[in-house]
Design a protein around this motif. Structure first.
Motif, PDB file in Angstrom:
ATOM      1  N   GLN A   1      27.536  99.134 -21.658  1.00 36.60           N
ATOM      2  CA  GLN A   1      27.135  99.764 -22.903  1.00 36.60           C
ATOM      3  C   GLN A   1      25.620  99.858 -22.985  1.00 36.60           C
ATOM      4  O   GLN A   1      24.893  99.046 -22.437  1.00 36.60           O
ATOM      5  CB  GLN A   1      27.657  98.948 -24.092  1.00 36.60           C
ATOM      6  CG  GLN A   1      29.160  99.054 -24.261  1.00 36.60           C
ATOM      7  CD  GLN A   1      29.606  98.438 -25.580  1.00 36.60           C
ATOM      8  OE1 GLN A   1      28.815  98.111 -26.433  1.00 36.60           O
ATOM      9  NE2 GLN A   1      30.912  98.287 -25.733  1.00 36.60           N
ATOM     10  N   GLY A   2      25.151 100.889 -23.675  1.00 34.92           N
ATOM     11  CA  GLY A   2      23.723 101.049 -23.877  1.00 34.92           C
ATOM     12  C   GLY A   2      23.180  99.981 -24.813  1.00 34.92           C
ATOM     13  O   GLY A   2      23.853  98.985 -25.097  1.00 34.92           O
ATOM     14  N   ALA A   3      21.992 100.195 -25.296  1.00 36.73           N
ATOM     15  CA  ALA A   3      21.342  99.209 -26.148  1.00 36.73           C
ATOM     16  C   ALA A   3      22.187  98.921 -27.385  1.00 36.73           C
ATOM     17  O   ALA A   3      22.482  99.814 -28.177  1.00 36.73           O
ATOM     18  CB  ALA A   3      19.966  99.701 -26.549  1.00 36.73           C
ATOM     19  N   MET A   4      22.604  97.679 -27.531  1.00 34.33           N
ATOM     20  CA  MET A   4      23.333  97.242 -28.713  1.00 34.33           C
ATOM     21  C   MET A   4      22.358  96.511 -29.631  1.00 34.33           C
ATOM     22  O   MET A   4      21.387  95.916 -29.176  1.00 34.33           O
ATOM     23  CB  MET A   4      24.478  96.300 -28.315  1.00 34.33           C
ATOM     24  CG  MET A   4      25.608  96.964 -27.564  1.00 34.33           C
ATOM     25  SD  MET A   4      26.544  98.125 -28.600  1.00 34.33           S
ATOM     26  CE  MET A   4      27.187  97.037 -29.876  1.00 34.33           C
ATOM     27  N   PRO A   5      22.607  96.518 -30.934  1.00 32.21           N
ATOM     28  CA  PRO A   5      21.762  95.747 -31.831  1.00 32.21           C
ATOM     29  C   PRO A   5      21.852  94.254 -31.559  1.00 32.21           C
ATOM     30  O   PRO A   5      22.707  93.779 -30.809  1.00 32.21           O
ATOM     31  CB  PRO A   5      22.319  96.094 -33.221  1.00 32.21           C
ATOM     32  CG  PRO A   5      22.951  97.432 -33.044  1.00 32.21           C
ATOM     33  CD  PRO A   5      23.549  97.386 -31.651  1.00 32.21           C
ATOM     34  N   SER A   6      20.954  93.525 -32.180  1.00 27.70           N
ATOM     35  CA  SER A   6      20.916  92.076 -32.075  1.00 27.70           C
ATOM     36  C   SER A   6      21.214  91.488 -33.451  1.00 27.70           C
ATOM     37  O   SER A   6      21.701  92.189 -34.346  1.00 27.70           O
ATOM     38  CB  SER A   6      19.544  91.622 -31.558  1.00 27.70           C
ATOM     39  OG  SER A   6      19.501  90.232 -31.358  1.00 27.70           O
ATOM     40  N   ARG A   7      20.919  90.210 -33.612  1.00 28.35           N
ATOM     41  CA  ARG A   7      21.072  89.597 -34.924  1.00 28.35           C
ATOM     42  C   ARG A   7      19.865  88.717 -35.222  1.00 28.35           C
ATOM     43  O   ARG A   7      19.237  88.147 -34.330  1.00 28.35           O
ATOM     44  CB  ARG A   7      22.362  88.768 -35.009  1.00 28.35           C
ATOM     45  CG  ARG A   7      22.427  87.574 -34.096  1.00 28.35           C
ATOM     46  CD  ARG A   7      23.641  86.689 -34.423  1.00 28.35           C
ATOM     47  NE  ARG A   7      24.895  87.379 -34.232  1.00 28.35           N
ATOM     48  CZ  ARG A   7      25.635  87.275 -33.128  1.00 28.35           C
ATOM     49  NH1 ARG A   7      25.208  86.537 -32.117  1.00 28.35           N
ATOM     50  NH2 ARG A   7      26.769  87.918 -33.018  1.00 28.35           N
ATOM     51  N   LEU A   8      19.557  88.645 -36.495  1.00 35.38           N
ATOM     52  CA  LEU A   8      18.522  87.756 -36.997  1.00 35.38           C
ATOM     53  C   LEU A   8      19.215  86.687 -37.820  1.00 35.38           C
ATOM     54  O   LEU A   8      19.995  86.991 -38.730  1.00 35.38           O
ATOM     55  CB  LEU A   8      17.513  88.520 -37.858  1.00 35.38           C
ATOM     56  CG  LEU A   8      16.514  87.697 -38.658  1.00 35.38           C
ATOM     57  CD1 LEU A   8      15.626  86.874 -37.745  1.00 35.38           C
ATOM     58  CD2 LEU A   8      15.681  88.595 -39.566  1.00 35.38           C
ATOM     59  N   THR A   9      18.958  85.439 -37.499  1.00 35.57           N
ATOM     60  CA  THR A   9      19.571  84.324 -38.201  1.00 35.57           C
ATOM     61  C   THR A   9      18.469  83.504 -38.865  1.00 35.57           C
ATOM     62  O   THR A   9      17.505  83.108 -38.203  1.00 35.57           O
ATOM     63  CB  THR A   9      20.368  83.435 -37.230  1.00 35.57           C
ATOM     64  OG1 THR A   9      21.314  84.242 -36.526  1.00 35.57           O
ATOM     65  CG2 THR A   9      21.109  82.342 -37.975  1.00 35.57           C
ATOM     66  N   VAL A  10      18.606  83.273 -40.149  1.00 37.69           N
ATOM     67  CA  VAL A  10      17.640  82.480 -40.896  1.00 37.69           C
ATOM     68  C   VAL A  10      18.315  81.180 -41.323  1.00 37.69           C
ATOM     69  O   VAL A  10      19.333  81.194 -42.024  1.00 37.69           O
ATOM     70  CB  VAL A  10      17.098  83.237 -42.125  1.00 37.69           C
ATOM     71  CG1 VAL A  10      16.047  82.395 -42.841  1.00 37.69           C
ATOM     72  CG2 VAL A  10      16.515  84.592 -41.712  1.00 37.69           C
ATOM     73  N   LEU A  11      17.761  80.071 -40.869  1.00 38.71           N
ATOM     74  CA  LEU A  11      18.305  78.750 -41.159  1.00 38.71           C
ATOM     75  C   LEU A  11      17.525  78.152 -42.323  1.00 38.71           C
ATOM     76  O   LEU A  11      16.301  78.074 -42.287  1.00 38.71           O
ATOM     77  CB  LEU A  11      18.188  77.853 -39.923  1.00 38.71           C
ATOM     78  CG  LEU A  11      18.595  78.502 -38.587  1.00 38.71           C
ATOM     79  CD1 LEU A  11      18.343  77.547 -37.433  1.00 38.71           C
ATOM     80  CD2 LEU A  11      20.042  78.960 -38.624  1.00 38.71           C
TER      81      LEU A  11
ATOM     82  N   VAL B   1      10.136  90.265 -35.834  1.00 45.77           N
ATOM     83  CA  VAL B   1      10.464  89.905 -37.210  1.00 45.77           C
ATOM     84  C   VAL B   1       9.241  89.290 -37.875  1.00 45.77           C
ATOM     85  O   VAL B   1       8.683  88.308 -37.385  1.00 45.77           O
ATOM     86  CB  VAL B   1      11.643  88.914 -37.249  1.00 45.77           C
ATOM     87  CG1 VAL B   1      11.963  88.538 -38.687  1.00 45.77           C
ATOM     88  CG2 VAL B   1      12.869  89.524 -36.582  1.00 45.77           C
ATOM     89  N   SER B   2       8.831  89.882 -38.997  1.00 43.28           N
ATOM     90  CA  SER B   2       7.688  89.378 -39.746  1.00 43.28           C
ATOM     91  C   SER B   2       8.159  88.457 -40.864  1.00 43.28           C
ATOM     92  O   SER B   2       9.345  88.429 -41.225  1.00 43.28           O
ATOM     93  CB  SER B   2       6.895  90.539 -40.345  1.00 43.28           C
ATOM     94  OG  SER B   2       7.688  91.231 -41.299  1.00 43.28           O
ATOM     95  N   ALA B   3       7.219  87.720 -41.428  1.00 39.23           N
ATOM     96  CA  ALA B   3       7.539  86.850 -42.557  1.00 39.23           C
ATOM     97  C   ALA B   3       8.055  87.666 -43.739  1.00 39.23           C
ATOM     98  O   ALA B   3       8.958  87.234 -44.463  1.00 39.23           O
ATOM     99  CB  ALA B   3       6.318  86.037 -42.951  1.00 39.23           C
ATOM    100  N   SER B   4       7.507  88.863 -43.925  1.00 35.96           N
ATOM    101  CA  SER B   4       7.966  89.705 -45.032  1.00 35.96           C
ATOM    102  C   SER B   4       9.394  90.177 -44.806  1.00 35.96           C
ATOM    103  O   SER B   4      10.164  90.330 -45.767  1.00 35.96           O
ATOM    104  CB  SER B   4       7.034  90.906 -45.202  1.00 35.96           C
ATOM    105  OG  SER B   4       7.023  91.720 -44.041  1.00 35.96           O
ATOM    106  N   GLY B   5       9.763  90.393 -43.546  1.00 37.05           N
ATOM    107  CA  GLY B   5      11.138  90.757 -43.243  1.00 37.05           C
ATOM    108  C   GLY B   5      12.100  89.643 -43.595  1.00 37.05           C
ATOM    109  O   GLY B   5      13.188  89.886 -44.142  1.00 37.05           O
ATOM    110  N   VAL B   6      11.731  88.411 -43.296  1.00 36.95           N
ATOM    111  CA  VAL B   6      12.559  87.270 -43.665  1.00 36.95           C
ATOM    112  C   VAL B   6      12.614  87.138 -45.187  1.00 36.95           C
ATOM    113  O   VAL B   6      13.668  86.827 -45.762  1.00 36.95           O
ATOM    114  CB  VAL B   6      12.020  85.983 -43.013  1.00 36.95           C
ATOM    115  CG1 VAL B   6      12.822  84.769 -43.480  1.00 36.95           C
ATOM    116  CG2 VAL B   6      12.079  86.088 -41.494  1.00 36.95           C
TER     117      VAL B   6
END
Length: 502
Positions: free
Chosen positions: A313-323, A396-401
């Motif tokens: 498969q081509g480029a698949m998205p990823s995930r961002l996890t905030v603990l 990922v920036s602090a503002s994105g979080v």
């Protein structure tokens, strides 16, 4: 007894290793990092503990089967497996809230009627009947059998049953999830419920085939489960089962090449660890790695895949996890999982899957709040995990979080005031742990769409070389990884005539 080299210690690779060892083979697993589990990792700090990969387990029967067939102790004797109820609490864009019971079609129908109005539950229930038919049609060739040379049939055939929709004297049939939502569910909240599973796997519901109806069906039919202590405990139990079956693990050993001799795989070349600069002979090699890694291990790796076979498969998205480490205990009656749906569906999808991908300004956020004392220092604290789908390679920036925490406030009122500290696990962290370019996360295999969402076969054009895990058949997710391990073990033990797991 054959010598088998396994590259990587992810769940799919360990599932194959345990089954092969039980069959009498000598199995050695080479892992470039210092631990097992692949993406199933744990982060600990100040008495808090978090899963950084999958947080819940659908279709536990895959691992029950694995543990039964590799030893006397069943899965439940090795981990504390519990059903999550409600399965999820959904917070929709209009403020409507719907907690859905676990593994109960009748209960879900009643809950949706109560939350969304009379008739909503019935439409969802009718959809689940069609989703079950999709599952029955696709399950065996898509998940339980090797990917046969006639795989294009899976790509051409849409297993979701046709439901005619008339408009302007024309008859149309839903070909995508978005069309199912618009034409059959006829409620933006039900459509959001339908699409949330696809979005969690990094799939755009506007282009994802209707066959993806199996994703919500799996959850409703087989339930959602949690392993006490975190999902890392499942990886730990699998690792210990491998050790009990005398699988050998070599950590800190990066495989730099797959050795070929007389036209077949004959071992692996190592760099680092105990076997630096050496070649380890093997009769079979099982590669539990991402496509880009396999490309580095086999010169001209594109030729490994048989002519006309499914391409990676081509480029698949990823995930961002905030603990999030929170002051204050978990309130009684809190749902384990809450899905906070975006208030801007089209904007979210355009941002994720458009020409300039980025983190949506108002993302859909999955909030996990386990009732598990093992995850916190004491009852006066709570460990919360937020997960959003983001483009692979996304910085990922602090503002994105901050935007993600703002969205999660709908599920956890006063969240910002309770945060002791936070830790963001980005696509770069996923890439470091798995080797996938940009931290991409593979989706489960799906039928139709011209085979675009199938994965390469577990066998290759090089005799003796097999692939396992989320980037090969039948695709990503913990259940699918376990299935891939069973398929690879069957192909090695029984040979090319292996017809699939029973």
């Amino acid at each position: 007894m054959a010598r088998i080299a396994v590259i990587g210690a992810g769940t799919g690779a360990m599932a194959a290793a345990a089954r092969l060892a039980v069959a009498g083979h000598r199995v050695v697993v080479y892992e470039r990092t210092e631990t097992y589990g692949g993406a199933v990792r744990r982060f600990t700090r100040d008495g808090f503990s978090f899963d950084t990969g999958p947080g819940l387990l659908p279709l536990p029967a895959v691992y029950r089967d694995l543990f039964v067939k590799t030893g006397k102790e069943p899965l439940e004797a090795c981990v504390d497996l519990v059903q999550v109820d409600p399965s999820a609490r959904h917070l929709f864009a209009d403020g409507t809230e719907a907690p859905l019971p676990n593994a109960s079609r009748a209960g879900v129908v009643s809950a949706l009627d109560a939350a969304l109005g009379a008739g909503a539950g019935g439409r969802w229930g009718d959809f689940l009947v069609r989703a079950r038919e999709t599952w029955d049609r696709a399950r065996r060739p898509l998940l339980e059998e090797p990917l046969w040379p006639d795989w294009p049939v899976l790509g051409e055939r849409e297993p979701y049953p046709a439901v005619p929709h008339k408009r302007l004297l024309r008859t149309r049939r839903a070909g995508t999830l978005a069309e199912i939502g618009a034409w059959e569910l006829r409620d933006p909240r039900l459509a959001a419920l339908l699409e949330s599973d696809a979005l969690a796997h990094g799939l755009d519901p506007r282009t994802t085939p209707a066959s993806a109806a199996v994703l919500p069906y799996l959850e409703h039919a087989f339930g959602t489960w949690y392993v006490r202590g975190g999902m890392r405990e499942l990886a730990r139990a699998l690792y210990e089962r491998c050790l009990a079956r005398r699988v050998e693990f070599v950590f800190g050993a990066e495989v730099t090449g797959i050795v070929e001799k007389d036209g077949r795989a004959a071992g692996v070349e190592l760099s680092g660890g105990d076997g630096e600069g050496t070649v380890m002979a093997a009769d079979h090699v099982v590669a539990g790695v991402a496509p880009a890694v396999l490309d580095r291990l086999v010169p001209g790796a594109a030729a490994v895949r048989a002519a006309g076979e499914v391409a990676p498969q081509g480029a698949m998205p990823s995930r961002l996890t905030v603990l999030l480490a929170l002051r204050g205990g978990r309130p009684e009656g809190t749902a384990h999982r809450t899905v906070v749906h975006t208030t801007d569906r089209e904007g979210e999808l355009d941002r994720l899957f458009g020409p300039a991908p980025g983190i949506p300004s108002v993302p859909t956020v999955t909030v996990l709040r386990p009732d598990d004392p093992a995850l916190v220092p004491d009852s006066g604290h709570e460990a919360v995990t937020l997960t959003v789908t983001v483009p692979s390679g996304q910085a990922v920036s602090a503002s994105g979080v901050d935007r993600i925490l703002d969205a999660a406030e709908r599920a956890v009122p006063g969240l910002g005031e309770r945060v002791l500290w936070r830790e963001a696990r980005t696509p770069a962290d996923v890439a470091e742990e798995t080797g996938a370019v940009g931290g991409a996360v593979p989706a489960p295999a799906l039928a139709a769409a011209g085979g675009r969402l199938l994965h390469p076969s577990n066998s290759t054009r090089i005799p003796g070389l097999f692939t396992v895990g989320g980037w090969s058949h039948p695709g990503g997710g913990l259940p699918h990884a376990g299935m891939s391990g069973a398929l690879v073990a069957g192909l090695i033990v029984e040979g090319p005539d292996f017809r699939g797991s029973q």
